[in-house]
Design a protein around this motif. Sequence first.
Motif, PDB file in Angstrom:
ATOM      1  N   ALA A 491       0.803  -1.222   0.000  1.00  0.00           N
ATOM      2  CA  ALA A 491       0.000   0.000   0.000  1.00  0.00           C
ATOM      3  C   ALA A 491       0.835   1.271   0.000  1.00  0.00           C
ATOM      4  O   ALA A 491       0.503   2.243  -0.679  1.00  0.00           O
ATOM      5  CB  ALA A 491      -0.937   0.004   1.204  1.00  0.00           C
ATOM      6  N   GLU A 492       1.919   1.289   0.750  1.00  0.00           N
ATOM      7  CA  GLU A 492       2.707   2.513   0.927  1.00  0.00           C
ATOM      8  C   GLU A 492       3.667   2.714  -0.241  1.00  0.00           C
ATOM      9  O   GLU A 492       4.519   1.870  -0.499  1.00  0.00           O
ATOM     10  CB  GLU A 492       3.490   2.452   2.238  1.00  0.00           C
ATOM     11  N   PRO A 493       3.563   3.832  -0.978  1.00  0.00           N
ATOM     12  CA  PRO A 493       4.467   4.070  -2.112  1.00  0.00           C
ATOM     13  C   PRO A 493       5.908   4.240  -1.654  1.00  0.00           C
ATOM     14  O   PRO A 493       6.179   4.842  -0.615  1.00  0.00           O
ATOM     15  CB  PRO A 493       3.944   5.378  -2.726  1.00  0.00           C
ATOM     16  N   ALA A 494       6.826   3.688  -2.413  1.00  0.00           N
ATOM     17  CA  ALA A 494       8.258   3.838  -2.170  1.00  0.00           C
ATOM     18  C   ALA A 494       8.994   3.591  -3.478  1.00  0.00           C
ATOM     19  O   ALA A 494       8.474   2.911  -4.376  1.00  0.00           O
ATOM     20  CB  ALA A 494       8.741   2.867  -1.097  1.00  0.00           C
ATOM     21  N   THR A 495      10.195   4.129  -3.574  1.00  0.00           N
ATOM     22  CA  THR A 495      10.956   4.017  -4.812  1.00  0.00           C
ATOM     23  C   THR A 495      11.193   2.575  -5.218  1.00  0.00           C
ATOM     24  O   THR A 495      11.121   2.236  -6.399  1.00  0.00           O
ATOM     25  CB  THR A 495      12.312   4.739  -4.653  1.00  0.00           C
ATOM     26  N   ASP A 496      11.442   1.712  -4.223  1.00  0.00           N
ATOM     27  CA  ASP A 496      11.812   0.338  -4.548  1.00  0.00           C
ATOM     28  C   ASP A 496      10.623  -0.614  -4.676  1.00  0.00           C
ATOM     29  O   ASP A 496      10.811  -1.803  -4.915  1.00  0.00           O
ATOM     30  CB  ASP A 496      12.802  -0.208  -3.523  1.00  0.00           C
ATOM     31  N   ASN A 497       9.392  -0.113  -4.527  1.00  0.00           N
ATOM     32  CA  ASN A 497       8.250  -1.028  -4.672  1.00  0.00           C
ATOM     33  C   ASN A 497       7.280  -0.601  -5.774  1.00  0.00           C
ATOM     34  O   ASN A 497       6.194  -1.166  -5.908  1.00  0.00           O
ATOM     35  CB  ASN A 497       7.501  -1.198  -3.342  1.00  0.00           C
ATOM     36  N   ALA A 498       7.663   0.408  -6.572  1.00  0.00           N
ATOM     37  CA  ALA A 498       6.759   0.940  -7.600  1.00  0.00           C
ATOM     38  C   ALA A 498       6.360  -0.144  -8.606  1.00  0.00           C
ATOM     39  O   ALA A 498       5.185  -0.288  -8.951  1.00  0.00           O
ATOM     40  CB  ALA A 498       7.402   2.122  -8.315  1.00  0.00           C
ATOM     41  N   ALA A 499       7.339  -0.899  -9.086  1.00  0.00           N
ATOM     42  CA  ALA A 499       7.044  -1.928 -10.093  1.00  0.00           C
ATOM     43  C   ALA A 499       6.143  -3.014  -9.512  1.00  0.00           C
ATOM     44  O   ALA A 499       5.233  -3.507 -10.196  1.00  0.00           O
ATOM     45  CB  ALA A 499       8.339  -2.538 -10.615  1.00  0.00           C
ATOM     46  N   LEU A 500       6.355  -3.390  -8.258  1.00  0.00           N
ATOM     47  CA  LEU A 500       5.518  -4.398  -7.627  1.00  0.00           C
ATOM     48  C   LEU A 500       4.097  -3.871  -7.433  1.00  0.00           C
ATOM     49  O   LEU A 500       3.118  -4.601  -7.645  1.00  0.00           O
ATOM     50  CB  LEU A 500       6.114  -4.820  -6.285  1.00  0.00           C
ATOM     51  N   ARG A 501       3.956  -2.626  -7.027  1.00  0.00           N
ATOM     52  CA  ARG A 501       2.626  -2.029  -6.877  1.00  0.00           C
ATOM     53  C   ARG A 501       1.902  -2.006  -8.221  1.00  0.00           C
ATOM     54  O   ARG A 501       0.690  -2.225  -8.290  1.00  0.00           O
ATOM     55  CB  ARG A 501       2.732  -0.613  -6.311  1.00  0.00           C
ATOM     56  N   PHE A 502       2.637  -1.758  -9.281  1.00  0.00           N
ATOM     57  CA  PHE A 502       2.056  -1.806 -10.624  1.00  0.00           C
ATOM     58  C   PHE A 502       1.513  -3.200 -10.918  1.00  0.00           C
ATOM     59  O   PHE A 502       0.407  -3.358 -11.422  1.00  0.00           O
ATOM     60  CB  PHE A 502       3.124  -1.409 -11.645  1.00  0.00           C
ATOM     61  N   MET A 503       2.287  -4.233 -10.585  1.00  0.00           N
ATOM     62  CA  MET A 503       1.875  -5.608 -10.846  1.00  0.00           C
ATOM     63  C   MET A 503       0.603  -5.977 -10.077  1.00  0.00           C
ATOM     64  O   MET A 503      -0.166  -6.855 -10.489  1.00  0.00           O
ATOM     65  CB  MET A 503       2.993  -6.577 -10.477  1.00  0.00           C
ATOM     66  N   GLN A 504       0.370  -5.297  -8.958  1.00  0.00           N
ATOM     67  CA  GLN A 504      -0.793  -5.619  -8.126  1.00  0.00           C
ATOM     68  C   GLN A 504      -2.046  -4.854  -8.529  1.00  0.00           C
ATOM     69  O   GLN A 504      -3.104  -5.034  -7.926  1.00  0.00           O
ATOM     70  CB  GLN A 504      -0.464  -5.354  -6.652  1.00  0.00           C
ATOM     71  N   CYS A 505      -1.952  -4.005  -9.561  1.00  0.00           N
ATOM     72  CA  CYS A 505      -3.109  -3.250 -10.038  1.00  0.00           C
ATOM     73  C   CYS A 505      -4.046  -4.150 -10.848  1.00  0.00           C
ATOM     74  O   CYS A 505      -3.613  -5.118 -11.473  1.00  0.00           O
ATOM     75  CB  CYS A 505      -2.670  -2.082 -10.916  1.00  0.00           C
ATOM     76  N   ALA A 506      -5.327  -3.797 -10.857  1.00  0.00           N
ATOM     77  CA  ALA A 506      -6.306  -4.539 -11.650  1.00  0.00           C
ATOM     78  C   ALA A 506      -5.949  -4.451 -13.129  1.00  0.00           C
ATOM     79  O   ALA A 506      -5.653  -3.359 -13.645  1.00  0.00           O
ATOM     80  CB  ALA A 506      -7.707  -3.990 -11.410  1.00  0.00           C
ATOM     81  N   ALA A 507      -5.984  -5.582 -13.814  1.00  0.00           N
ATOM     82  CA  ALA A 507      -5.619  -5.613 -15.228  1.00  0.00           C
ATOM     83  C   ALA A 507      -6.552  -4.744 -16.065  1.00  0.00           C
ATOM     84  O   ALA A 507      -6.146  -4.168 -17.077  1.00  0.00           O
ATOM     85  CB  ALA A 507      -5.649  -7.050 -15.734  1.00  0.00           C
ATOM     86  N   SER A 508      -7.805  -4.615 -15.634  1.00  0.00           N
ATOM     87  CA  SER A 508      -8.785  -3.840 -16.401  1.00  0.00           C
ATOM     88  C   SER A 508      -8.421  -2.354 -16.481  1.00  0.00           C
ATOM     89  O   SER A 508      -8.915  -1.632 -17.361  1.00  0.00           O
ATOM     90  CB  SER A 508     -10.179  -4.002 -15.796  1.00  0.00           C
ATOM     91  N   GLU A 509      -7.551  -1.853 -15.565  1.00  0.00           N
ATOM     92  CA  GLU A 509      -7.153  -0.449 -15.621  1.00  0.00           C
ATOM     93  C   GLU A 509      -6.342  -0.134 -16.878  1.00  0.00           C
ATOM     94  O   GLU A 509      -6.181   1.028 -17.256  1.00  0.00           O
ATOM     95  CB  GLU A 509      -6.356  -0.064 -14.369  1.00  0.00           C
ATOM     96  N   LEU A 510      -5.820  -1.165 -17.512  1.00  0.00           N
ATOM     97  CA  LEU A 510      -5.014  -0.948 -18.707  1.00  0.00           C
ATOM     98  C   LEU A 510      -5.790  -0.260 -19.823  1.00  0.00           C
ATOM     99  O   LEU A 510      -5.219   0.501 -20.611  1.00  0.00           O
ATOM    100  CB  LEU A 510      -4.470  -2.281 -19.239  1.00  0.00           C
ATOM    101  N   TRP A 511      -7.086  -0.520 -19.894  1.00  0.00           N
ATOM    102  CA  TRP A 511      -7.855   0.027 -21.013  1.00  0.00           C
ATOM    103  C   TRP A 511      -7.963   1.553 -20.927  1.00  0.00           C
ATOM    104  O   TRP A 511      -7.805   2.260 -21.928  1.00  0.00           O
ATOM    105  CB  TRP A 511      -9.239  -0.615 -21.063  1.00  0.00           C
ATOM    106  N   GLY A 512      -8.207   2.071 -19.735  1.00  0.00           N
ATOM    107  CA  GLY A 512      -8.244   3.521 -19.574  1.00  0.00           C
ATOM    108  C   GLY A 512      -6.881   4.145 -19.814  1.00  0.00           C
ATOM    109  O   GLY A 512      -6.765   5.214 -20.415  1.00  0.00           O
ATOM    110  N   TYR A 513      -5.843   3.457 -19.349  1.00  0.00           N
ATOM    111  CA  TYR A 513      -4.469   3.942 -19.561  1.00  0.00           C
ATOM    112  C   TYR A 513      -4.152   4.006 -21.052  1.00  0.00           C
ATOM    113  O   TYR A 513      -3.580   4.975 -21.545  1.00  0.00           O
ATOM    114  CB  TYR A 513      -3.496   3.026 -18.832  1.00  0.00           C
TER     115      TYR A 513
END
Length: 627
Positions: A491-513
């Motif tokens: 949950a907490e943003p940090a420089t070293d966990n950005a890519a992992l937080r991305f991986m944990q996002c809902a796949a459906s968000e890709l369409w809006g992106y």
Amino acid sequence: MTSRIGKPNTDTDTALHERLVGDGNRHFVMVAGAGSGKTTSLVKALAQIERTQGSVLRRNGQQVACITYTEVAVEEIRGDVGNDELFHVSTIHSFLWTVIKPFQNNIREWVSNRLHEKITKEQEKIDNPRTREVTKARAAENIERYDRQLTDIAAVKSFGYGTGSDYSNGVLGHSDILKIGPEFITGHVLMKTLLTRRFPVIFVDESQDTDPAFVDALRKVARAFPLDFCLGFFGDPVQKIYMQGAGPIPPEEGWATLEKPENFRCSQAVLRVINRIRAEDDQLVQTRGRHIVTNGEDLPVEGSARVLILPADDRRQDRLEEARCWLTEQDNDDGWLEEEDEEALRLLVLVHRMAATRLGFPNLYSALNDKSPEDLSNGLIDGTAWVVRPFLSFVLPVVLARTQGREFEIMRLLRKHCSRLQSDALAAVDTANLLNSLHRQISELVIMLEAGSDARLGDIVRFIRDNNLMAFDDRYVELIDLYAATTEPVAEPATDNAALRFMQCAASELWGYRKYIEKMSPFATQQGIKGAEFNKVIVVVDDQEGRTNTFSYGKYFGVTPPSATDQEHIDAGRDSVIDRTRRLFYVCCSRALSDLAVIIFAENTVQTHEALLAKGFFENESIYVLT
């Protein structure tokens, strides 16, 4: 060259052309307001140089440098001047690298000094008794890394230029180039001489947003060479929207200041608004406005300019759509509901986060933006971040192709990305079974990316890797393994966990992106549309969603009182949040070819209405409160 070269000269163009062929000091600053045709003036000036001095410059092996702010602007100007090698058109970074690249020994010395400076700063932290132990430990690690880099650069054969710095491998980053270039130009007489011999004419586009150190370096060159060298700045201080820009370019003795007041873009209603905005700044009054030929007669376009004030509640998205419907009904014009034609309508939001929320990818945006490494935050906006590339280059295209029945496109993508379809792999398998397997797996991907799916981005790439649909590099394989081993959400943003937080996002968000970065939605940021124009423009004002101290429409409109720091900057004549917001508002409003609507989400609609009336930017009858 393009037809822009053949457009009639304005009085300012004529004055500039006369200066360019003069014998004396030819340095100049052109101030050209929004919609004035600044780029047209620039390319016409390039054409004037080619006509009058081109043969001599070519014979001497010299070039005219045209330096602009973005790669998009570079391509636009190159499209005007063609492939003529007389013109060296580039961004600031590319130009500086061209100039300093031959001086490899000086670059090596600069990098060494830079590392020693970093070591000194880290050592000061360690020596400071007030520094926390965790900070001291980090500083010690940094010193160790810098020491290794000092050893590594001795083996570097030559330095190159990339987005980010990697000294051990001989790579200088953007920020390095902006430091080294001006230092070399100002610090070495030989560099100034070589620069003017190679580029006897240098034009700087968007000068207000150009790096101040670079501007100062060029001014020193112009000071040293008042003759036989021409330095020209094209810009508009009132369109300075980046914090680091040089802003106004004060002319020096012997320089000419050329103002271009015409506005060929905006309707009369919009022109009146932007002139009132500009009156609080440099008082340049823009003239003419957009005209169209009707029945053989050249007539001005009246257009419209309105403000809609809406409550700042939790129904923002619904209210925005209701406001667009209201505009449609008022004008009997469906253009306010346009979603796909990027030239017809633009909704200008303050920050990318606003667009991300409204288009349905807030978590994806947060993961790659909030406290994330620079390569991810920058790459998020243009789709170049390494974590998003597999989705944009393969996953989304192949899913779209399946849903649209384009089987040939699916095979093209698979042949390009899937090792199972390479010739050496095909020799040992049953082709029919392989194709059936691939068909089923693509169908599974479609299901995983549907709106109601609970699949995460990490699930998508795990599925692709496990079924060998696409090859991943080692960095991505490590990320997939990390995702698989992480059971709890980060949950907490940090420089070293950005890519992992991305991986944990809902796949459906890709369409809006995807809609956002491919400009398939009407949204754009207010800072990202300078130079663009649209038939209709909606400027969305919502300070609460902005979450930034850089701009404040509340303070600018007089609804929110300035802070003590704001007042201190105003009293001292320094750039303030009000100045920055005024310039941004001018840029946004001046994008409209015909119709402008400013939609303000306000905590107090009555107070905001009164403040807008007091400002006087818009006609009183054009300000509406919709509740």
